[in-house]
Design an enzyme around this catalytic site. Sequence first.
Site, short mmCIF file in Angstrom:
data_model
loop_
_atom_site.label_atom_id
_atom_site.label_comp_id
_atom_site.label_asym_id
_atom_site.label_seq_id
_atom_site.Cartn_x
_atom_site.Cartn_y
_atom_site.Cartn_z
CE LYS A 112 -1.44 1.80 3.83
NZ LYS A 112 -2.00 1.65 5.44
NE ARG A 146 -1.79 6.38 5.44
CZ ARG A 146 -2.75 5.96 5.68
NH1 ARG A 146 -3.75 6.61 4.79
NH2 ARG A 146 -3.24 5.16 6.32
#
Length: 329
Positions: free
Chosen positions: A205, A207
């Site tokens: 993941k 950000r």
Amino acid sequence: MSIPVQGHRPMYGDVRLYSGTSAPELAGRISEFLKTDLCGRDIITFPNDNIFVKLHSSVRGQDCYVIQSTSIPVQRNLMEMLILIQTLRLDSAARITAVIPYLCYTRSDKKDQPRVPITARLVADMIEVAGADRYMTLDLHADQIQGFFSIPGDVLYAFHILIDPLRKLVAEAKDPVMVSPDLGFAKKARNYAAALELPLAFIEKRRLSNAPTAKALTMIGDVKDKDCFLLDEEISTGNTIVTAVNLLKQHGARTITNIFIHPVLAPGGAEKLAALPIDRFITTDTIPISPEKRALFGDRMTIYSIAPLLGEVIHRANAGISVGQMFNE
Ligand code: R5P
């Protein structure tokens, strides 16, 4: 969790438990575990929004524990805890331990871009300056945050409460796999996977900004037709889990059990989470969940109390008994 070990004399007087207003049920459960009443105190908010604390009795020479989760509303709960600690200090408590099941600002633990604060360090300093001699907390965002404190602390893990119920669920599962929704959490997920003898899959993941949006990029590992145990330390907006669940379903996950230690559940987070195709939610009471939010999950959610863990560690801290021994360390 076993009944408190007997036979040691307290080093700093009897345990005196004080609760802030953020997690009264948890404080009550700790008090029940220790068979020790919560001490009386007034916490008043004046019309100018200033907080005032008054103890009902003297704590001179006593071993005091302030139980307060620094959850939403964070600024209020943090300030209330600091004022409680200072009140005990000024009343000559022998020792003060801040018992913080959920510690705020731990995601702000490094300068990862120019001109930003390290607020986790600031919070640690504030707790010390208020007068705490020790702290106790659970599942920090990063264990290195311990280094921001110069007072001793016990950083505990909900693992010890959750692992037995998880063993039962894993035993009933078909092709179970542990999934970490974030590479940053992979080490802790690996500990659970090792204890449960499960293979591990990761979601990479990234950000992209400070906005509370997250993008799951890659699935590392096999989840097709498997019962997935998706583990994260906290759920706030729910965005991380939304992306993770979508990716797991795209990759053919059969069922999803979502385990999260701190139910932060920022506004809108519970609704988002409850709407996902998640079969089962497992969390703890480090932060209370309002009845309205709890109702959204129905019998899909089970909440395990961390009170026996904190209670036993408070007892050991008071009696001067090893905490590591509880975990065979
Ligand atoms: C991130 O580093 C944490 O492990 C959680 O994934 C994150 O705090 C969850 O936040 P949200 O629910 O807002 O995506």
